[in-house]
Scaffold this active site. Structure first.
Site, PDB file in Angstrom:
ATOM      1  N   GLY A  12     -43.349 -16.602 -31.850  1.00 37.71           N
ATOM      2  CA  GLY A  12     -42.109 -16.482 -32.619  1.00 37.71           C
ATOM      3  C   GLY A  12     -40.900 -16.458 -31.697  1.00 37.71           C
ATOM      4  O   GLY A  12     -41.039 -16.389 -30.460  1.00 37.71           O
ATOM      5  N   ASP A  13     -39.710 -16.567 -32.284  1.00 35.97           N
ATOM      6  CA  ASP A  13     -38.448 -16.517 -31.531  1.00 35.97           C
ATOM      7  C   ASP A  13     -38.324 -17.637 -30.505  1.00 35.97           C
ATOM      8  O   ASP A  13     -37.701 -17.452 -29.458  1.00 35.97           O
ATOM      9  CB  ASP A  13     -38.275 -15.163 -30.816  1.00 35.97           C
ATOM     10  CG  ASP A  13     -38.458 -14.003 -31.753  1.00 35.97           C
ATOM     11  OD1 ASP A  13     -37.901 -14.069 -32.866  1.00 35.97           O
ATOM     12  OD2 ASP A  13     -39.155 -13.040 -31.399  1.00 35.97           O
ATOM     13  N   LYS A  16     -36.545 -21.766 -33.229  1.00 36.39           N
ATOM     14  CA  LYS A  16     -36.763 -22.674 -34.370  1.00 36.39           C
ATOM     15  C   LYS A  16     -35.475 -22.862 -35.150  1.00 36.39           C
ATOM     16  O   LYS A  16     -35.199 -23.930 -35.661  1.00 36.39           O
ATOM     17  CB  LYS A  16     -37.824 -22.092 -35.325  1.00 36.39           C
ATOM     18  CG  LYS A  16     -39.212 -22.044 -34.756  1.00 36.39           C
ATOM     19  CD  LYS A  16     -40.199 -21.503 -35.772  1.00 36.39           C
ATOM     20  CE  LYS A  16     -39.998 -20.045 -36.117  1.00 36.39           C
ATOM     21  NZ  LYS A  16     -40.209 -19.109 -35.023  1.00 36.39           N
ATOM     22  N   GLY A  40     -35.746 -14.453 -38.845  1.00 33.83           N
ATOM     23  CA  GLY A  40     -34.284 -14.392 -38.907  1.00 33.83           C
ATOM     24  C   GLY A  40     -33.666 -15.320 -37.904  1.00 33.83           C
ATOM     25  O   GLY A  40     -34.139 -15.399 -36.775  1.00 33.83           O
ATOM     26  N   HIS A  41     -32.682 -16.063 -38.337  1.00 45.98           N
ATOM     27  CA  HIS A  41     -31.944 -16.844 -37.358  1.00 45.98           C
ATOM     28  C   HIS A  41     -30.493 -17.027 -37.795  1.00 45.98           C
ATOM     29  O   HIS A  41     -30.146 -16.792 -38.951  1.00 45.98           O
ATOM     30  CB  HIS A  41     -32.645 -18.171 -37.049  1.00 45.98           C
ATOM     31  CG  HIS A  41     -32.726 -19.115 -38.189  1.00 45.98           C
ATOM     32  ND1 HIS A  41     -33.839 -19.220 -38.986  1.00 45.98           N
ATOM     33  CD2 HIS A  41     -31.838 -19.997 -38.666  1.00 45.98           C
ATOM     34  CE1 HIS A  41     -33.621 -20.134 -39.910  1.00 45.98           C
ATOM     35  NE2 HIS A  41     -32.411 -20.627 -39.743  1.00 45.98           N
ATOM     36  N   THR A 128     -42.183  -5.310 -38.168  1.00 48.47           N
ATOM     37  CA  THR A 128     -40.739  -5.221 -38.386  1.00 48.47           C
ATOM     38  C   THR A 128     -40.421  -4.186 -39.484  1.00 48.47           C
ATOM     39  O   THR A 128     -39.272  -3.975 -39.815  1.00 48.47           O
ATOM     40  CB  THR A 128     -40.162  -6.593 -38.804  1.00 48.47           C
ATOM     41  OG1 THR A 128     -40.820  -7.011 -40.009  1.00 48.47           O
ATOM     42  CG2 THR A 128     -40.375  -7.640 -37.725  1.00 48.47           C
ATOM     43  N   GLN A 223     -42.140 -17.304 -37.933  1.00 51.45           N
ATOM     44  CA  GLN A 223     -42.965 -16.687 -36.882  1.00 51.45           C
ATOM     45  C   GLN A 223     -43.497 -17.750 -35.914  1.00 51.45           C
ATOM     46  O   GLN A 223     -42.821 -18.737 -35.691  1.00 51.45           O
ATOM     47  CB  GLN A 223     -44.118 -15.861 -37.487  1.00 51.45           C
ATOM     48  CG  GLN A 223     -43.672 -14.538 -38.104  1.00 51.45           C
ATOM     49  CD  GLN A 223     -43.115 -14.683 -39.498  1.00 51.45           C
ATOM     50  OE1 GLN A 223     -43.735 -15.299 -40.350  1.00 51.45           O
ATOM     51  NE2 GLN A 223     -41.949 -14.134 -39.740  1.00 51.45           N
ATOM     52  N   THR A 298     -33.628 -10.625 -33.152  1.00 51.15           N
ATOM     53  CA  THR A 298     -32.545 -10.849 -34.129  1.00 51.15           C
ATOM     54  C   THR A 298     -32.647  -9.835 -35.267  1.00 51.15           C
ATOM     55  O   THR A 298     -31.646  -9.360 -35.786  1.00 51.15           O
ATOM     56  CB  THR A 298     -32.680 -12.247 -34.796  1.00 51.15           C
ATOM     57  OG1 THR A 298     -33.321 -13.131 -33.911  1.00 51.15           O
ATOM     58  CG2 THR A 298     -31.361 -12.809 -35.237  1.00 51.15           C
ATOM     59  N   THR A 300     -34.775  -6.876 -35.301  1.00 50.70           N
ATOM     60  CA  THR A 300     -34.961  -5.463 -34.924  1.00 50.70           C
ATOM     61  C   THR A 300     -34.105  -5.036 -33.730  1.00 50.70           C
ATOM     62  O   THR A 300     -33.961  -3.844 -33.490  1.00 50.70           O
ATOM     63  CB  THR A 300     -36.428  -5.216 -34.543  1.00 50.70           C
ATOM     64  OG1 THR A 300     -36.758  -6.097 -33.461  1.00 50.70           O
ATOM     65  CG2 THR A 300     -37.367  -5.479 -35.710  1.00 50.70           C
ATOM     66  N   ARG A 302     -34.985  -5.204 -30.781  1.00 43.75           N
ATOM     67  CA  ARG A 302     -35.875  -4.737 -29.705  1.00 43.75           C
ATOM     68  C   ARG A 302     -35.862  -5.695 -28.516  1.00 43.75           C
ATOM     69  O   ARG A 302     -35.829  -6.915 -28.717  1.00 43.75           O
ATOM     70  CB  ARG A 302     -37.328  -4.680 -30.215  1.00 43.75           C
ATOM     71  CG  ARG A 302     -37.585  -3.592 -31.210  1.00 43.75           C
ATOM     72  CD  ARG A 302     -39.043  -3.582 -31.616  1.00 43.75           C
ATOM     73  NE  ARG A 302     -39.367  -4.658 -32.544  1.00 43.75           N
ATOM     74  CZ  ARG A 302     -40.560  -4.841 -33.103  1.00 43.75           C
ATOM     75  NH1 ARG A 302     -41.560  -4.040 -32.804  1.00 43.75           N
ATOM     76  NH2 ARG A 302     -40.781  -5.815 -33.950  1.00 43.75           N
ATOM     77  N   LEU A 331     -34.280 -24.428 -21.339  1.00 47.62           N
ATOM     78  CA  LEU A 331     -34.542 -24.947 -19.995  1.00 47.62           C
ATOM     79  C   LEU A 331     -33.470 -24.460 -19.018  1.00 47.62           C
ATOM     80  O   LEU A 331     -33.735 -24.230 -17.842  1.00 47.62           O
ATOM     81  CB  LEU A 331     -34.559 -26.480 -20.038  1.00 47.62           C
ATOM     82  CG  LEU A 331     -34.971 -27.174 -18.748  1.00 47.62           C
ATOM     83  CD1 LEU A 331     -36.418 -26.879 -18.397  1.00 47.62           C
ATOM     84  CD2 LEU A 331     -34.759 -28.690 -18.840  1.00 47.62           C
ATOM     85  N   ASP A 332     -32.248 -24.270 -19.527  1.00 42.29           N
ATOM     86  CA  ASP A 332     -31.110 -23.877 -18.689  1.00 42.29           C
ATOM     87  C   ASP A 332     -31.306 -22.526 -17.997  1.00 42.29           C
ATOM     88  O   ASP A 332     -30.677 -22.246 -16.980  1.00 42.29           O
ATOM     89  CB  ASP A 332     -29.835 -23.815 -19.544  1.00 42.29           C
ATOM     90  CG  ASP A 332     -30.035 -22.993 -20.802  1.00 42.29           C
ATOM     91  OD1 ASP A 332     -30.903 -23.379 -21.614  1.00 42.29           O
ATOM     92  OD2 ASP A 332     -29.348 -21.970 -20.972  1.00 42.29           O
ATOM     93  N   GLY A 414     -28.838 -25.027 -24.028  1.00 38.09           N
ATOM     94  CA  GLY A 414     -27.845 -24.024 -24.406  1.00 38.09           C
ATOM     95  C   GLY A 414     -27.905 -23.793 -25.896  1.00 38.09           C
ATOM     96  O   GLY A 414     -28.574 -24.537 -26.622  1.00 38.09           O
TER      97      GLY A 414
HETATM   98  P1  IMP Z   1     -44.627  -8.048 -39.494  1.00 40.06           P
HETATM   99  O1  IMP Z   1     -44.533  -9.516 -39.691  1.00 40.06           O
HETATM  100  O2  IMP Z   1     -43.353  -7.320 -39.770  1.00 40.06           O
HETATM  101  O3  IMP Z   1     -45.803  -7.451 -40.203  1.00 40.06           O
HETATM  102  O4  IMP Z   1     -44.907  -7.795 -37.925  1.00 40.06           O
HETATM  103  C1  IMP Z   1     -46.143  -8.175 -37.316  1.00 40.06           C
HETATM  104  C2  IMP Z   1     -45.918  -8.672 -35.889  1.00 40.06           C
HETATM  105  O5  IMP Z   1     -45.296  -9.936 -35.940  1.00 40.06           O
HETATM  106  C3  IMP Z   1     -45.016  -7.775 -35.043  1.00 40.06           C
HETATM  107  O6  IMP Z   1     -45.451  -7.826 -33.695  1.00 40.06           O
HETATM  108  C4  IMP Z   1     -43.660  -8.436 -35.184  1.00 40.06           C
HETATM  109  O7  IMP Z   1     -42.818  -8.137 -34.101  1.00 40.06           O
HETATM  110  C5  IMP Z   1     -44.075  -9.895 -35.184  1.00 40.06           C
HETATM  111  N1  IMP Z   1     -43.122 -10.771 -35.876  1.00 40.06           N
HETATM  112  C6  IMP Z   1     -42.956 -10.921 -37.205  1.00 40.06           C
HETATM  113  N2  IMP Z   1     -41.991 -11.816 -37.464  1.00 40.06           N
HETATM  114  C7  IMP Z   1     -41.551 -12.267 -36.293  1.00 40.06           C
HETATM  115  C8  IMP Z   1     -40.588 -13.255 -35.912  1.00 40.06           C
HETATM  116  O8  IMP Z   1     -39.937 -13.911 -36.742  1.00 40.06           O
HETATM  117  N3  IMP Z   1     -40.436 -13.430 -34.563  1.00 40.06           N
HETATM  118  C9  IMP Z   1     -41.165 -12.752 -33.646  1.00 40.06           C
HETATM  119  N4  IMP Z   1     -42.075 -11.840 -33.944  1.00 40.06           N
HETATM  120  C10 IMP Z   1     -42.271 -11.600 -35.263  1.00 40.06           C
END
Ligand code: IMP
Length: 429
Positions: A12-13, A16, A40-41, A128, A223, A298, A300, A302, A331-332, A414
């Site tokens: 994820g992240d 996308k 989230g984006h 999350t 994800q 984005t 949480t 974290r 890549l940057d 970028g």
């Molecule tokens: P959940 O989807 O909230 O149940 O979280 C389960 C796991 O998937 C956790 O480790 C989250 O941090 C991770 N996760 C859920 N959605 C995303 C996302 O969009 N990007 C990155 N990690 C995610």
């Protein structure tokens, strides 16, 4: 048939949002098929910034608008918040379609997610806490509340009463927490249902019709493949199928209707939450990548865990999701680095392996086998074409393509839409 499914090929992240935003400008319809507001984006449109968790990017420009498919779990409060925000900015939201088969995230799902994580202690997933897992649990248990139930007050009352009884027993007797009130939830959610009703339909008909008419359909995966409930690093995964097969079932189309599966990856790897991560960096190189690339969640906020590019995980993603084109992002970040490492295989107890073990104890025992490439000095954030990239950056991109067996079709240097080098237009693949 012209369709692209954008899938995250790591945890994820991967960026996308940027690619869907970029492709969204030329798509006729965009579709979300899995996950919920755990994704989230940010989308930039008309000089304004929009934080989107549920509504696909097609809402801004696509001729046929945007679809939230049956595989998505919907928190109506979040959805209405997004709609209000768009409407306040003068964006027409009438071209949003919401599947009548999608499941609804209820307030007790959010609480259940929180209590379960607390109870798991060191075994916690690091979710999350948006109620995603418990909503999919209820879906699989065949007690879930679907959008078609939410907009039918009688059915909604019946299902809510039944569910709340068992949830309250769980909360009070197992977790020692307060019970939740039927009337409070019912009154609020019936109102939400009324507001949502005008968008609700059988979205499978709509999406298939667009495909039949050869419109450009963009499926926005959520994800990443390594967070897929079946193919990811279980149990440290989300609760839906993020592979392309999940996109098909989650939007009500046949699997053979997805033409291109565009995997998105970073030039390194990140993940949030718990779970093994063979190429994770615990040193200042990891801190440096996190700082330069602002690797903070984005949703949480974290700090994300950071590691080198893992081609074993990427090849796993390619196999299970059928990725046939790759977008390489960020890549940057490596400008000015001394060297870059790519994990080419794992060493498991003295044996080199090229698959992602199911058993997490084995994953933990895996030592990455690295190949080192020189980095480049130049700032590449202004590069507009392949020729603008320094030779060493080109060599890195070529190596990623070779090692994964997937052609790289876009390279991102970028955050802006303009900072994307298109080697091949994904719509023409
Ligand atoms: P959940 O989807 O909230 O149940 O979280 C389960 C796991 O998937 C956790 O480790 C989250 O941090 C991770 N996760 C859920 N959605 C995303 C996302 O969009 N990007 C990155 N990690 C995610």
């Amino acid at each position: 048939m012209t369709s692209i499914a954008v899938v995250g090929s790591q945890w994820g992240d991967e960026g996308k949002g940027k690619i869907t935003d970029f492709l969204g400008t030329t798509a006729d319809l965009s579709v979300r098929a899995n996950g919920g507001n755990n994704a989230g984006h940010t989308i930039d449109f008309d000089g304004k910034e929009f934080k989107m968790r549920l509504i696909p990017s097609g809402i801004f420009a696509a001729k046929l608008g945007a679809v939230i498919g049956n595989g998505v779990v919907i928190n109506p409060e979040v959805l209405l918040g997004e709609l209000d925000n768009l409407e306040k900015s003068g964006i027409d939201t009438s071209n949003l379609k919401i599947s009548n088969r999608a499941h609804v995230i209820m307030p007790y799902h959010v609480m259940q997610d929180t209590y379960e994580e607390e109870a798991k202690g060191s075994l916690k997933v690091g979710t999350t806490k948006n109620g995603i897992g418990p909503t999919y649990m209820d879906k699989a248990s065949r007690i879930g509340i679907r959008v078609c139930d939410l907009i039918d007050p009688e059915t909604f009352a019946e299902k809510l009463r039944f569910n709340l009884e068992s949830k309250n027993a769980l909360f009070t007797k197992v977790y020692g927490k307060p019970a939740m009130d039927f009337d409070e939830i019912y009154n609020k959610y019936v109102e939400y249902g009324k507001r949502i009703a005008k968008y609700v339909c059988d979205t499978s008909l709509y999406v298939n019709d667009a495909l039949d008419k050869d419109e450009k359909v963009l499926f926005e995966g959520a994800q990443g493949i390594m967070l897929d409930i079946d193919q990811g690093t279980y149990p440290f995964v989300s609760s839906s199928n993020s592979v392309s097969g999940g996109i098909a079932s989650g939007s009500g189309i046949g699997a053979n209707r997805i033409k291109t599966v565009l995997g998105i990856c970073k030039a390194y790897t990140t993940r949030v939450g718990a779970g093994p991560f063979p190429t994770e960096l615990h040193d200042e190189t990891g801190d440096k990548i996190r700082d330069i690339a602002h690797e903070y969640g984005t949703v949480t906020g974290r700090p994300r865990r950071v590691g080198w590019f893992d081609s074993v995980a990427l090849r796993h993603a390619k196999r299970v999701a059928g990725i046939n084109a790759l977008s390489l992002n960020l890549l940057d970040v490596f400008s000015g680095f001394d060297k870059i490492k790519i994990c080419v295989a794992y060493d498991l107890n003295g044996e080199q392996i090229d698959y992602y073990p199911a058993n997490l104890k084995e994953v933990e025992a895996c030592q990455p086998v690295y190949e080192e490439l020189p980095a480049w000095e130049e700032d590449i954030t202004g590069a507009k074409s392949w020729e603008d990239l320094p030779e060493k950056a080109q060599a890195f991109v070529k190596r990623i393509s070779e090692i994964t067996g997937i052609p790289v079709v876009t390279v991102s240097v970028g955050p802006d839409r303009e900072q994307t080098i298109v080697l091949q237009d994904p719509w023409t693949l």
